[in-house]
Motif scaffolding. Structure first.
Motif, PDB file in Angstrom:
ATOM      1  N   ASP A 121       0.187   0.684  -2.262  1.00  0.00           N
ATOM      2  CA  ASP A 121       1.409   1.519  -2.915  1.00  0.00           C
ATOM      3  C   ASP A 121       1.980   0.353  -3.581  1.00  0.00           C
ATOM      4  O   ASP A 121       2.915   1.588  -4.491  1.00  0.00           O
ATOM      5  CB  ASP A 121       2.694   0.980  -0.546  1.00  0.00           C
ATOM      6  CG  ASP A 121       2.146   2.175   0.233  1.00  0.00           C
ATOM      7  OD1 ASP A 121       0.380   1.450   0.257  1.00  0.00           O
ATOM      8  OD2 ASP A 121       1.975   2.663   1.049  1.00  0.00           O
ATOM      9  N   VAL A 122       1.766  -0.591  -4.151  1.00  0.00           N
ATOM     10  CA  VAL A 122       2.742  -1.336  -4.594  1.00  0.00           C
ATOM     11  C   VAL A 122       2.421  -0.677  -6.432  1.00  0.00           C
ATOM     12  O   VAL A 122       2.883   0.152  -7.102  1.00  0.00           O
ATOM     13  CB  VAL A 122       3.281  -2.833  -4.652  1.00  0.00           C
ATOM     14  CG1 VAL A 122       3.644  -3.431  -5.828  1.00  0.00           C
ATOM     15  CG2 VAL A 122       3.710  -3.141  -3.823  1.00  0.00           C
ATOM     16  N   VAL A 123       1.753  -0.461  -6.019  1.00  0.00           N
ATOM     17  CA  VAL A 123       1.208   0.210  -7.209  1.00  0.00           C
ATOM     18  C   VAL A 123       1.194   1.701  -7.835  1.00  0.00           C
ATOM     19  O   VAL A 123       1.856   1.562  -8.860  1.00  0.00           O
ATOM     20  CB  VAL A 123      -0.861  -0.006  -7.918  1.00  0.00           C
ATOM     21  CG1 VAL A 123      -0.936   0.158  -9.218  1.00  0.00           C
ATOM     22  CG2 VAL A 123      -0.824  -1.644  -8.074  1.00  0.00           C
ATOM     23  N   ARG A 124       1.036   2.107  -6.911  1.00  0.00           N
ATOM     24  CA  ARG A 124       1.007   3.791  -6.806  1.00  0.00           C
ATOM     25  C   ARG A 124       2.954   3.846  -7.202  1.00  0.00           C
ATOM     26  O   ARG A 124       3.020   4.798  -8.084  1.00  0.00           O
ATOM     27  CB  ARG A 124       0.772   4.155  -5.945  1.00  0.00           C
ATOM     28  CG  ARG A 124      -0.609   4.333  -5.030  1.00  0.00           C
ATOM     29  CD  ARG A 124      -1.306   5.441  -4.209  1.00  0.00           C
ATOM     30  NE  ARG A 124      -0.934   6.698  -4.769  1.00  0.00           N
ATOM     31  CZ  ARG A 124      -1.286   7.994  -4.792  1.00  0.00           C
ATOM     32  NH1 ARG A 124      -2.965   6.647  -4.812  1.00  0.00           N
ATOM     33  NH2 ARG A 124      -1.314   8.962  -4.723  1.00  0.00           N
ATOM     34  N   PHE A 125       4.039   2.846  -6.649  1.00  0.00           N
ATOM     35  CA  PHE A 125       5.031   3.199  -6.428  1.00  0.00           C
ATOM     36  C   PHE A 125       5.419   3.024  -8.280  1.00  0.00           C
ATOM     37  O   PHE A 125       6.153   4.546  -8.577  1.00  0.00           O
ATOM     38  CB  PHE A 125       5.526   2.316  -5.412  1.00  0.00           C
ATOM     39  CG  PHE A 125       7.366   2.218  -5.768  1.00  0.00           C
ATOM     40  CD1 PHE A 125       8.310   2.963  -4.627  1.00  0.00           C
ATOM     41  CD2 PHE A 125       8.060   1.689  -7.388  1.00  0.00           C
ATOM     42  CE1 PHE A 125       9.218   3.306  -4.764  1.00  0.00           C
ATOM     43  CE2 PHE A 125       9.519   1.939  -7.045  1.00  0.00           C
ATOM     44  CZ  PHE A 125      10.151   1.920  -5.461  1.00  0.00           C
ATOM     45  N   LEU A 126       5.030   2.207  -8.651  1.00  0.00           N
ATOM     46  CA  LEU A 126       5.524   1.568  -9.981  1.00  0.00           C
ATOM     47  C   LEU A 126       5.179   2.678 -10.819  1.00  0.00           C
ATOM     48  O   LEU A 126       5.029   2.703 -11.555  1.00  0.00           O
ATOM     49  CB  LEU A 126       4.122   0.615 -10.642  1.00  0.00           C
ATOM     50  CG  LEU A 126       4.390  -0.279 -12.158  1.00  0.00           C
ATOM     51  CD1 LEU A 126       5.789  -0.620 -12.357  1.00  0.00           C
ATOM     52  CD2 LEU A 126       3.596  -0.878 -12.274  1.00  0.00           C
ATOM     53  N   MET A 127       3.679   3.319 -11.251  1.00  0.00           N
ATOM     54  CA  MET A 127       3.218   4.251 -12.212  1.00  0.00           C
ATOM     55  C   MET A 127       3.679   5.559 -11.464  1.00  0.00           C
ATOM     56  O   MET A 127       3.987   6.417 -12.464  1.00  0.00           O
ATOM     57  CB  MET A 127       1.936   4.440 -11.404  1.00  0.00           C
ATOM     58  CG  MET A 127       0.802   3.207 -11.725  1.00  0.00           C
ATOM     59  SD  MET A 127       0.760   3.140 -13.155  1.00  0.00           S
ATOM     60  CE  MET A 127      -0.118   1.712 -13.170  1.00  0.00           C
ATOM     61  N   LEU A 128       4.449   5.929 -10.641  1.00  0.00           N
ATOM     62  CA  LEU A 128       4.868   7.254  -9.710  1.00  0.00           C
ATOM     63  C   LEU A 128       6.316   6.931 -10.119  1.00  0.00           C
ATOM     64  O   LEU A 128       7.394   8.035 -10.393  1.00  0.00           O
ATOM     65  CB  LEU A 128       4.637   7.727  -8.875  1.00  0.00           C
ATOM     66  CG  LEU A 128       3.579   7.945  -8.760  1.00  0.00           C
ATOM     67  CD1 LEU A 128       3.226   8.363  -6.950  1.00  0.00           C
ATOM     68  CD2 LEU A 128       2.607   8.892  -9.059  1.00  0.00           C
ATOM     69  N   SER A 129       6.958   5.997 -10.554  1.00  0.00           N
ATOM     70  CA  SER A 129       8.440   5.887 -10.188  1.00  0.00           C
ATOM     71  C   SER A 129       8.793   6.083 -12.282  1.00  0.00           C
ATOM     72  O   SER A 129      10.419   5.979 -11.968  1.00  0.00           O
ATOM     73  CB  SER A 129       9.180   4.127 -10.299  1.00  0.00           C
ATOM     74  OG  SER A 129       8.582   2.855 -11.448  1.00  0.00           O
ATOM     75  N   ALA A 130       8.325   6.414 -12.979  1.00  0.00           N
ATOM     76  CA  ALA A 130       8.685   7.282 -14.296  1.00  0.00           C
ATOM     77  C   ALA A 130       7.846   8.101 -14.330  1.00  0.00           C
ATOM     78  O   ALA A 130       6.232   8.542 -14.037  1.00  0.00           O
ATOM     79  CB  ALA A 130       7.446   6.150 -14.635  1.00  0.00           C
TER      80      ALA A 130
END
Ligand code: AMP
Ligand code: ZN
Length: 465
Positions: free
Chosen positions: A285-294
């Protein structure tokens, strides 16, 4: 829905070839190593786009290939004293482990280039027959001059491309911009029998061929990382449109790089983190959040600090999930009252806003902000006096909006098994420390919940009455 189309250089309204269906092809990894989180971003972005189309009611045929024959594969096989096939088998199975761990949905099909050699040979043959390609000493080249609109994806004409390109000098080519679609065998290389002797396909022709075989002559969306738009995708267009005389893909989507210190993360620069290593420390979830936060067309400068901040953001969102899950256990009031019904309806504005953001070229960054607004609203307005129905509906909405992003789908509740195992361990420790009052209390508490403990030679067993 609007999406930025590299071909037209603007946001275009999405019009599928067949209503409510999407045919989508994404250029996948070369399988000679574990994938790094730069590749991971591309996979996560297009997985999210696919999920979002599904969320909006489209049926998506999603193809992502494996490039399992090229120089890097051949070199790796030499280094490891094994075959290219073995290398491919190994890293495809490792790909699935990491992609599954990142909550990336399995593609409809993941074709391997080497499974399509016969079709590729037919493709090349037809291009030669139509005089779009020519053979010299067992190599076959595509003649870029024959394809009038060569350069349309990169928005340049042949002369400009030629001036700016770093092209391998090959005296035998008719034009420096021509590219190989079939390569004659070099000593020790894997090769297949063809009308031009033993050889192997070029990289670009593999994708053209797999698109045609699996999705047809014209597809809705062709996608990949930004680095692929030229020459890979330009060449795919040239080959496919020369063969069929039809448009190849209606929309071209390209996702931006993950950088490290403002340099592209890549295996060759050795400045990468594998997805696997990152997943040892951080949740999917954290990795996806990071990738999708931009936004997917903006480069992302990767750092551990950014991951840590994604982690605390994700914790905040999961706090809402956890609050709602706990409330569901504790609440006694069952049904919605009028006031709650109005409140619940008011939450629809978050769904509307989320859809508006995602419909605008998949603005995941803004969609995430909407999730925070929803979470704040719910945290302030739902409590122990709310009805079960309201809590349930609010939790469903949080999960619904998290799903296309591939986040917020987990439960924060510990499973009964895990909880009991933890209590048994605590009881063993208490006994070791001669704290029998504590160990008896744990046993009695469990007994009150209908869980019986049994001390055996193999350790403590438990059963539910
Ligand atoms: P490869 O395994 O190098 O063929 O790459 C697989 C996919 O990852 C392709 O779509 C690439 O464009 C993409 N890719 C490679 N490096 C990066 C990066 N640093 N950031 C984002 N995407 C990348
Ligand atoms: Zn490709």
């Amino acid at each position: 829905m609007k999406l930025y189309n590299t071909l037209t250089r603007k946001k275009d309204e999405f019009k599928p070839i067949t209503p409510k269906k999407v045919k989508m092809y994404v250029c996948g990894p070369t399988v000679y190593n574990y994938f790094h989180i730069g590749n991971g971003r591309t996979f996560i972005v297009f997985d999210t786009i696919r999920r979002y189309f599904q969320y909006r009611g489209y049926e998506v045929e999603f193809i992502q290939n494996f490039t399992d024959i090229d120089d890097k594969m051949i070199n790796k096989a030499k280094d490891e004293n094994t075959t290219v096939k073995e290398i491919g088998d190994k890293y495809i199975s490792e790909y699935y482990k990491d992609a599954d761990a990142l909550n990336i949905k399995r593609a409809t099909v993941n074709p391997r280039a080497t499974e399509y050699i016969e079709d590729i040979i037919d493709f090349v043959k037809t291009l030669i027959e139509k005089r779009f390609a020519y053979e010299i000493d067992g190599d076959v080249y595509f003649s870029t001059k024959k394809f009038d609109s060569y350069g349309k994806l990169s928005g340049q004409n042949l002369e400009n491309l030629q001036a700016g390109a770093r092209i391998n000098v090959d005296e035998r080519k008719k034009d420096p911009m021509d590219f190989a679609i079939w390569k004659t065998q070099k000593p020790g290389e894997p090769a297949w029998k063809s009308p031009w002797g033993m050889g192997r396909p070029g990289w670009h022709i593999e994708c053209s061929c797999m698109v045609k075989k699996l999705l047809g002559d014209t597809i809705d969306i062709h996608a990949g990382g930004m680095d692929l738009s030229f020459p890979h995708h330009e060449n795919e267009i040239a080959q496919s449109e020369s063969l069929t005389g039809k448009p190849f893909a209606n929309y071209w989507l390209h996702s931006a790089f993950v950088n490290i210190n403002n340099q592209k993360m890549s295996k060759s620069l050795n400045n990468f983190f594998t997805a696997r290593d990152i997943l040892k420390e951080y949740d999917a979830d954290v990795v996806r959040f990071l990738m999708l936060s931009a936004h997917y067309r903006i480069q992302l400068n990767f750092s551990k600090e950014l991951l840590d901040s994604a982690k605390s953001s994700m914790e905040r969102l999961y706090n809402t999930v956890s609050n709602l899950e706990n409330l569901l256990d504790e609440i006694t009031k069952q049904n919605l009252d009028n006031e709650e019904e109005n409140y619940l309806n008011s939450l629809d504005k978050y769904r509307d806003k989320y859809i508006e953001k995602m419909d605008d070229d998949f603005n995941t960054a803004d969609a995430i902000s909407v999730l925070f607004e929803l979470s704040k609203d719910v945290n302030t307005n739902i409590d122990i006096y709310s009805s079960k129905e309201l809590v349930k509906k609010a939790l469903e909405l949080v999960r619904e909006l998290g799903e296309p992003l591939g986040i917020l789908q987990k439960t924060t509740k510990i499973s009964l098994e895990d909880e009991i195992e933890a209590l048994i361990e605590a009881r063993q420790n208490a006994r070791k420390n001669k704290n029998f009052a504590m160990s008896d209390k744990i046993r009695d508490d469990l007994k009150a919940r209908g869980i019986m403990l049994e001390d055996t030679a193999q350790g403590v067993r438990w059963k539910k009455n």
